[in-house]
Enzyme design. Structure first.
Site, PDB file in Angstrom:
ATOM      1  N   TYR A  76     -11.002  84.933 -33.093  1.00 31.39           N
ATOM      2  CA  TYR A  76      -9.912  84.940 -32.172  1.00 31.39           C
ATOM      3  C   TYR A  76     -10.204  85.038 -30.324  1.00 31.39           C
ATOM      4  CZ  TYR A  76      -4.962  86.099 -30.469  1.00 31.39           C
ATOM      5  OH  TYR A  76      -3.685  85.938 -29.924  1.00 31.39           O
ATOM      6  N   LYS A 104      -9.559  82.871 -27.243  1.00 29.52           N
ATOM      7  CA  LYS A 104      -8.788  83.222 -26.086  1.00 29.52           C
ATOM      8  C   LYS A 104      -9.162  83.439 -24.920  1.00 29.52           C
ATOM      9  CE  LYS A 104      -4.429  83.258 -28.103  1.00 29.52           C
ATOM     10  NZ  LYS A 104      -3.384  82.373 -27.757  1.00 29.52           N
TER      11      LYS A 104
END
Ligand SMILES: NC(=O)c1ccc[n+]([C@@H]2O[C@H](COP(=O)([O-])OP(=O)(O)OC[C@H]3O[C@@H](n4cnc5c(N)ncnc54)[C@H](OP(=O)(O)O)[C@@H]3O)[C@@H](O)[C@H]2O)c1
Length: 231
Positions: free
Chosen positions: A143, A147
């Protein structure tokens, strides 16, 4: 730009933060296209449901051809999958899936709607990032990669869209009280508070929102190597 009478597209608007963005925009007098993979799940009176899976090739472009009045794009849709980097093939698959949604999906929507924003005078494009654009939690390592990539995308889009007068806003937050963080017991910001700060930033022409104390601390700590320590 003013939110009143803006025409907004919000991705992932059926729940969580996207729903809060759509609600805040409606309350401030904007027209809202509420995009969701399943538009029947949009339950906000006044919002216009539209179908959009940001990972489906061509869907964003087809939608942009229909929604020619959009002046504000909020790239909110995202996924978070658990697992550290060294947990085998599953980790690579998870990282790829998160990049597909959080980076390539955001890129596809931005590419599709940039000409629409230009035709309507510039407007604004908001990308929903994270404090994990800057630091990595081993429990959801991929993740962070997605991001971080989306942050770099945001910075690049800002340069490319400046000439057409489009404000590009990057939003960094730690935990927000949605399904994505339902397992978290620590402090969480309400989705409504994040949406409030972002709409204010758009009105004031600010290019970055640090939505909570942790995001402010981590950004301030980058020069001192905040990303070198385990969070
Ligand atoms: N919650 C947090 O702690 C937190 C913190 C920082 C940043 N963020 C970011 O904030 C944004 C919103 O997250 P959230 O907290 O509201 O999460 P959420 O409650 O899990 O909602 C995610 C939303 O994204 C949609 N979505 C996922 N994949 C999609 C796709 N391929 N195409 C279109 N829509 C898709 C989901 O639609 P479905 O209903 O169809 O699944 C849902 O509407 C995300 O970008 C997330 O990474 C969240």
């Amino acid at each position: 730009m003013k939110i009143h009478n803006a025409v907004a597209l919000v991705t992932g608007a059926n729940r969580g933060l996207g729903r809060a963005y759509a609600q805040a925009l409606l309350q401030a007098g904007a027209k809202v296209y509420a995009a969701a993979r399943d538009p029947s799940t949009i339950d906000l009176p006044g919002a216009q449901p539209v179908r959009l899976d940001i990972t489906q090739p061509g869907q964003a472009a087809a939608l942009a051809a229909d929604l020619k009045d959009v002046t504000l794009v909020i790239n909110n849709a995202g996924i978070a999958l658990p697992g550290p980097y060294l947990s085998g093939q599953g980790a690579a698959d998870a990282a790829r899936a998160q990049l597909e949604t959080n980076f390539f999906g955001t890129l596809a929507v931005s590419q599709a709607f940039a000409p629409v924003l230009k035709a309507n005078g510039g407007g604004a494009l908001v990308n929903m990032l994270s404090v994990l654009s800057w630091i990595t939690l081993p429990a959801i390592a991929g993740y962070s990669a997605s991001k971080a990539a989306a942050w770099a995308l945001t910075n690049g889009l800002r340069h490319e869209l400046r000439a057409q007068g489009t404000l590009v806003v990057g939003v960094h937050a730690a935990y927000i009280d949605t399904d994505m963080a339902r397992h978290v017991t620590g402090p969480k910001t309400t989705p409504a508070e994040v949406a409030r700060q972002v709409l204010l930033a758009i009105e004031q022409g600010q290019e970055e929102v640090l939505a909570d104390e942790l995001s402010r601390q981590v950004k301030a700590g980058l020069a001192a190597g905040a990303y070198l320590r385990e969070a």
